[in-house]
Motif scaffolding. Structure first.
Motif, PDB file in Angstrom:
ATOM      1  N   PRO A 278      -5.899  20.353 -44.830  1.00 11.00           N
ATOM      2  CA  PRO A 278      -6.597  21.626 -44.595  1.00 11.00           C
ATOM      3  C   PRO A 278      -7.095  22.234 -45.898  1.00 11.00           C
ATOM      4  O   PRO A 278      -6.407  22.201 -46.935  1.00 11.00           O
ATOM      5  N   LYS A 280      -8.053  25.492 -47.890  1.00 13.14           N
ATOM      6  CA  LYS A 280      -7.832  26.926 -47.892  1.00 13.14           C
ATOM      7  C   LYS A 280      -9.141  27.642 -48.215  1.00 13.14           C
ATOM      8  O   LYS A 280      -9.832  27.277 -49.166  1.00 13.14           O
ATOM      9  N   ARG A 282     -11.903  29.850 -49.725  1.00 15.52           N
ATOM     10  CA  ARG A 282     -12.026  30.381 -51.085  1.00 15.52           C
ATOM     11  C   ARG A 282     -12.240  31.889 -51.041  1.00 15.52           C
ATOM     12  O   ARG A 282     -13.046  32.385 -50.266  1.00 15.52           O
ATOM     13  N   GLN A 283     -11.521  32.605 -51.859  1.00 18.23           N
ATOM     14  CA  GLN A 283     -11.668  34.047 -51.935  1.00 18.23           C
ATOM     15  C   GLN A 283     -12.969  34.416 -52.658  1.00 18.23           C
ATOM     16  O   GLN A 283     -13.401  33.716 -53.580  1.00 18.23           O
TER      17      GLN A 283
END
Length: 352
Positions: A278, A280, A282-283
């Motif tokens: 998976p 994550k 990205r901010q």
């Protein structure tokens, strides 16, 4: 009193981070942009300017919609999202007067506009970042001003019939609801009005006024409890990224509207490949936003010196401290003139 207590604690916690934002290096330490902008409680001391796109930008020189007006009330005050470009605040005040004349109670309830310096939000919205978006509830303003706690606790009212797929509830939806949405779409400075697809369909079936305005009314997920007004970039706002124009027709027989009533928009996402790790999400970082947003974030807050909006003075408290007691919050809302010097909230500007 639980939500008010949470509001006080939140203000106290964010005040510490807010004070550190004067150092531009803080913004480069890997902190997501939503946390940086969400911690700031006051606008910067600069000229008004929307910077970037509605869903990727920030805002300079914001002003606040007063918590109470003759024909409006601001809701969910703990979010500190009643800030906008002066043109947005002016439009909301005008719309509130027009809504009352249409028979929409004594005016409108205004939800989120933007944060003090715009930017990404920790929760709730992908847009609302440049001070040109605002939410208006599908609930009229009551005659009696609500307390802070009532504004926190008042439930939304959906316009949908929950027993049927994408269908407006005829027991709740009225001709005044339709006139309210179309009044919002009628202003030349309004670019779009977002509503639930079922509401757009209902308007297509029943609206007998200027049909060309229906092209501005755009279907989107949610928006059954409120509608979303989006303004055009103001004249001369060079840093504001414009959105594509809306259809000049009612757009009621388009494939785009019909698509919402198929299974595709509502189908669950396809399962990921079980053999792949998976990824994550990205901010969004400050570096992803327009370069000017770094200066907006790091700039000093408005001081007690008068700032001008529409030819009338607006003053803001400059101290990034939290209220000392819950009782102060009710005092601030009921009588802004009694705001203690250490409370970082806007002082209401005169009504026009």
């Amino acid at each position: 009193m639980k939500s008010i207590s949470k509001m006080v604690l939140g203000l106290a916690a964010t005040a510490l981070l807010c004070g550190s934002l004067a150092d531009p290096s803080i913004a480069q330490d890997g902190t997501p942009a939503k946390q940086l902008f969400g911690a700031v409680q006051l606008p910067n001391a600069a000229s008004p300017a929307p910077l970037g796109f509605y869903a990727k930008g920030c805002m300079s020189g914001a002003v606040a919609l007063p918590t109470d007006g003759p024909t409006w009330q601001a809701m969910r005050l703990s979010r500190n999202r009643r800030w906008g470009n002066p043109a947005m605040i002016d439009l909301l005040e005008q719309f509130s007067r027009d809504a009352a004349r249409l028979g929409w109670g004594s005016g409108i309830l205004v939800g989120d506009i933007s944060q003090p310096r715009g930017g990404p939000m920790i929760n709730g919205h992908a847009s609302h970042q440049i001070g040109l978006d605002a939410d208006v509830w599908f609930t009229p303003k009551p005659v009696q001003a609500m307390t802070v706690q009532q504004r926190e606790d008042m439930p939304f009212t959906s316009m949908l019939d929950k027993s049927k797929f994408l269908t407006v509830d005829s027991r709740k939806w009225t001709g005044t609801h339709a006139r309210l949405v179309m009044q919002a779409a009628s202003y030349p400075q309004v670019q779009r009005v977002f509503v639930n697809p079922a509401i757009k369909k209902k308007l297509c079936q029943t609206w007998t006024g200027d049909r060309s305005l229906l092209g501005k009314v755009r279907p989107v997920y949610g928006h059954d409890e409120h509608f979303h007004i989006r303004m055009n970039c103001p004249p001369g706002a060079a840093g504001c990224e414009r959105q594509a124009a809306t259809p000049v027709t009612d757009d009621c027989d388009s494939k785009a509207l019909a698509w919402w009533f198929t299974k595709e928009p509502w189908a669950p996402p396809k399962p990921a490949d079980p053999n792949k790790k998976p990824v994550k999400p990205r901010q969004v970082m400050l570096s992803d936003l327009p370069k000017a947003c770094s200066a907006v974030l790091a700039g000093p807050s408005r001081s007690e010196a008068e700032a001008t909006y529409g030819g009338e003075p607006v003053a803001y408290s400059s101290q990034p401290a939290a209220p000392a007691a819950v009782g102060q919050i009710d005092a601030i809302t009921s009588n802004p003139a009694n705001v203690p010097a250490d409370v970082p909230v806007p002082r209401e500007r005169p009504f026009r």
